[in-house]
Structure formats: C-alpha cells, structure tokens
Design an enzyme around this catalytic site. Structure first.
Site, PDB file in Angstrom:
ATOM      1  N   GLU A  72       0.885  -1.179   0.000  1.00  0.00           N
ATOM      2  CA  GLU A  72       0.000   0.000   0.000  1.00  0.00           C
ATOM      3  C   GLU A  72       0.909   1.212   0.000  1.00  0.00           C
ATOM      4  O   GLU A  72       1.644   1.445   0.953  1.00  0.00           O
ATOM      5  CB  GLU A  72      -0.931  -0.037   1.219  1.00  0.00           C
ATOM      6  CG  GLU A  72      -2.034   1.003   1.168  1.00  0.00           C
ATOM      7  CD  GLU A  72      -1.683   2.266   1.937  1.00  0.00           C
ATOM      8  OE1 GLU A  72      -1.151   3.207   1.293  1.00  0.00           O
ATOM      9  OE2 GLU A  72      -1.923   2.323   3.137  1.00  0.00           O
ATOM     10  N   CYS A  93      -2.164   8.181   4.690  1.00  0.00           N
ATOM     11  CA  CYS A  93      -2.168   7.742   3.296  1.00  0.00           C
ATOM     12  C   CYS A  93      -3.432   8.205   2.589  1.00  0.00           C
ATOM     13  O   CYS A  93      -3.515   8.143   1.362  1.00  0.00           O
ATOM     14  CB  CYS A  93      -2.036   6.235   3.199  1.00  0.00           C
ATOM     15  SG  CYS A  93      -3.101   5.322   4.329  1.00  0.00           S
TER      16      CYS A  93
END
Length: 527
Positions: free
Chosen positions: A263, A300
């Site tokens: 990720e 994120c």
C-alpha cells in the site's frame, strides 16, 4: 522493556550492533537499547515459523480466536505505557494514539469474531452425480487454506494500527499464517512493548511459539533478507511508492515468486462540484483545512489534491481555506527524514510552472524539531494536465487546488490521474445527475469513492476497501483494512473424491463447523 530480537516468541541474543530510538520533536535519544537482527535471527525466525505453520494452520478456529482476543487484552493492559512511548517516538499527540490503540485492539477482535464464525473460508461443495450423462461428476469440495509464514513491515505513520499487532499481523494470524514482523526503525520501543504482549498471549493460549517473531533493523538489509528468504510466503508493506515497489521487485525476482501486498499511498482527490462550492464555500474550506492538516498530513488518505470549476463561490472557498491554513500551528513530523522530504517537495512544487502558493502556516513552533508548515497552492487545469510532477504525492500537510474552466476540462484532469486509495465527491444532491460521466470515470480511478465526506478516516469493517488501482497499491483486488484483508494470505484448495473422515471439518457432510457453505450452488448452513 526488552530490546532483544524475538524469535519464535523468545528473546534471543543477537549481534553487538545496538540501536536507539529518537524523539522526533526534541531530537533526544529515548530509553532502551535494541539489537539489530542478524542472518541467524532472520533464518531462525522463518525456519521456526515454517515448523509452527504445520501446527497452527490446523488449530481449532475457536482457539485461534481466543489467541487474537488475548493479544488485544495484553495490549490493553499496557495501554497507558504503550501510548506514551508511541507518542515519544512518533511526535503524534496522545488523543490520536489513544484512538489508534482502540482501533488496534478492535481490529484484533474483528478478526477473532471472523475466525470464530468461520464462513470466511468460502467452503464450496459440489456433490457427486454418478448418473449424469454423458459423464458422471466427481464429488468436489473446495475451501481456502493459509499459505505460510508472512513477513510484515511496520509503517511509520501508524505505530500501533499498522505495526507489530496491526491489521496485517491480525489478518495473517487469523488466516492461519505465522508472522515475522520487521519493526519500523522509528518505533523500536513501541514495537518491543507490543511484541512482549504477543509473547504473553502465545503463552496463555498455548500457541506454537514460532507463530510470532519480531526483528529490528536500522536500514534495509534485514527487510531485503526477509523478502528473499525461501521460506517467506507473502509480504505486507505500507509506505512510500519507492519502498513498496522495491519490495515488489524483490518478491518477483525470487526463484519462487511470492505476493507482496504494498500500500503506497495516493493524493486522494477531492472534486468540488459547482453547486456545492456556491452553497457551502466557507463550510467546505474549513472542513478541508482540518482534513489536510490532520496528523501533520501524514495519512495515506490525506487530501493532497482538490479539483473545482472556476466560479464565484470558488473565490470565497480559496479565501476561507487560505485563512484557515495560515493559523494552523506547525506540527512534529514522524521522522527527520520525512520532515526533510516534505520541506523539499512542498518547496519545490511552488516553483513549477503555473503553480501559485495560496497560504502557508504562519504559526511556527521554533522550540521543536522536524516541524511541518501547512501549505496549499493552486494551478490551472491545463498546467496540471501537462506536468506529471504535480500528480505525485507530497506526504505531509499539503494540498493543490486545480481549477478547471468547465466540466469537460475537469474530466480531462481526472483522466490523467493515477490510481488512488480514495476519491471524494462534494456535491449537492440535485446536481449529481448532471455529472454521471464524471462519476463513472472516478470509479475507474479508486478503491473507495466518498460522497460529501473527508477521506482522512478509515473504518475497520467488512465492507471497507483500503486499496486501489496502481500505484496506490500494487494489487487493487485486495484491502489492507477490514476483515476481507484476510484473503491476502490464503489460496483455494479442492478435494476431489475424498473420504469423509479425511476432509477438513469445513467440508464434511453434517457441517460440523457450523458455517455457511455453497452446496450445489445454494448458499446455506444446512448439513
């Protein structure tokens, strides 16, 4: 706290290289000496994890659930000490980390419940049809099985929820896979405390000791060796694009390639439709000033890009947003390296053609180190489209407003965007029907599309998708948050014409596991 490496749930003596944790706000060394892992610890952890796998994979689902709940209990028992240490190592405020502690234990219990219920193994049974013409059908039964030892890389921005006992570890253990964690270099003490909690849970629930190991490093060698080790079966990573892709490459270059689930963040575009901006300019500006700067922008899902069509309301939005950003105090960033990179990138971006600085934080804390300055800038759509540098993530409290002339140009901007973890649409209800083609384009760009909210906040639940088209993640079919994260660590296995007593409980007649199964194309709990 014990700073030795943990191999198969036991502390081991390593080499003589000692590591220290640093407070990013003060630059001072923190208590505790931590031992850098050597080749001996790496190999030992994976050999013993492989041995433990043969036992752990077959342990009763209720016992696995009890193990996950025990980890949560042990972490809660040290909650105050753990949150204090995590704050000292990350610069994150205590309330944020107290919330993260709840998320960490909550997701452990989520997976415990998933395992105890048991239907996640996706059992499918097609019974034999011996009289079928022209050929009979065999009895075929299929379910998901764990793949083996998983290497977990701790993340910098979530020292609890994406670390030693975070979502990757919880989902891997839930699937039946042992875990070897590489502690993040910024969180030695936090990792050590959680590692000790897991050891206690292993002992209390009688799990095989090789189910958990924790190794320390100050650079890249330990991580590289873990990925390349022939007994590693999967890897998880949350962090930068360059770090993630380096691990993906290592995983693919092995003699036996393995999945690496990386990720790698995104810029999480926010699209403001005209009526929403006209009717809610000030409200939206304040909401997004808070979202951009939350946690020093180190999420994120930080909204690093805002898209809008030129209109009178947009000017009011910019004015309010600029005023709100200007009074946001500077904040401690996670590490010195992250702080320097943010300062460099957010400074350089202002020099790009067509980019104009709208506001920068004027409230600076000169007494602390590694401070971020919140910034917002703007650029016209045409300049944005032709400059790929503007499409890249800047990790920190920064966002770029892209102003389009009309809907067509707005859609052109969207067409050049890369894959994202999230895309958010701010719109009045009655204008959504006018933008169906735009909405369709957005679904191709993201793993989660949000209506009239903010992306900074990820609910840990079964429906959550935290993963998106490349380069947000390297495999958009999977999520790293929520109960379906378990599917990263399993593979399907079909049993053909096996005797009942030799089948797993999940596939036997009579349904002794008591789970939902697909039997001859009917989803049922019937026996």
């Amino acid at each position: 706290m014990n700073g030795k490496n943990i191999v198969a749930s036991e502390y081991v003596d390593g080499n003589e290289i000692s590591l220290k944790a640093v407070n990013p706000a003060t630059g001072l060394l923190l208590d505790g000496d931590f031992t850098k892992a050597s080749e001996k610890e790496i190999n030992g952890a994976l050999v013993l994890a492989t041995e433990a796998f043969e036992v752990y994979r077959n342990i009763n689902k209720d016992k696995k659930a009890a193990f996950l709940n025990a980890i949560a209990d042990e972490i809660l028992a040290i909650g105050e000490e753990l949150v204090a240490r995590a704050s000292a190592e990350s610069g994150l405020p205590l309330p944020r980390l107290q919330g993260e502690l709840g998320r960490t234990t909550g997701q452990l219990r989520l997976f415990a419940n998933l395992v105890a219920e048991g239907s996640w193994v996706d059992a499918i049974i097609d019974t034999a049809l011996p009289e079928r013409q022209p050929l009979p059908r065999s009895d075929i039964r299929r379910m998901l099985i764990p793949i083996g030892p998983v290497v977990v890389f701790g993340a910098s921005n979530f020292p609890l929820a994406f670390s030693v006992a975070g979502g990757d570890t919880a989902s891997a253990l839930a699937s039946g896979c042992p875990v070897v964690v590489k502690a993040h270099p910024a969180h030695y003490g936090t990792s050590a405390l959680v590692g000790e909690a897991i050891i206690k849970a292993v002992e209390k629930t009688g799990m095989p000791k090789g189910v958990f190991s924790l190794l320390y490093d100050d650079a890249y060698q330990v991580g590289t060796d873990l990925v390349l080790h022939p007994l590693t079966k999967a890897v998880t990573f949350t962090g930068s694009y360059h770090g993630g892709m380096a691990l993906v490459k290592l995983g693919q270059e092995r003699k036996q390639p393995i999945p690496v689930f990386a990720e790698m963040g995104s810029i999480n575009p926010i699209i403001f439709l005209p009526e929403a901006i006209e009717n809610q300019a000030e409200e939206l500006a304040k909401k997004y000033a808070a979202s951009i700067t939350l946690g020093a922008g180190q999420f994120c899902t930080n909204p690093g890009l805002m898209l809008a069509i030129a209109a009178p309301g947009l000017e009011k939005f910019k004015e309010t947003l600029s005023a709100a950003i200007a009074v946001v105090p500077s904040a401690t960033m996670l590490t010195e390296g992250i702080a320097k990179n943010y300062a460099k990138l957010s400074g350089n971006i202002i020099t790009e053609a067509g980019v104009e600085l709208l506001a920068v934080s004027a409230v600076k804390n000169a007494d602390l180190q590694n401070q971020s300055e919140a910034k917002v800038a703007q650029v016209d759509a045409a300049s944005f489209i032709k400059n790929p540098t503007l499409h890249e993530e800047i990790f920190g409290p920064y966002s770029l407003l892209v102003v389009a002339k009309d809907q067509q140009e707005l859609e052109e901007v969207i067409s050049v965007l890369q894959g994202q973890l999230t895309v958010t649409l701010m719109a009045d209800k009655n204008e959504l029907s006018q933008y169906q083609s735009l909405i369709h384009k957005l679904t191709d760009k993201t793993g989660r599309i949000i209506l009239n909210g903010v992306p900074t906040g990820v609910e840990v639940c079964a429906a959550m998708q935290h993963g998106g088209p490349f380069p947000a993640t390297n495999d958009s079919r999977y999520t790293s948050v929520g109960s379906t994260a378990i599917y990263r660590f399993v593979r399907p296995l079909a049993y053909q014409d096996w005797e009942q007593e030799l089948l797993p409980e999940e596939l036997k007649d009579g349904n002794p596991a008591g789970i939902f199964r697909m039997i001859n194309q009917q989803f049922t709990k019937d026996i």
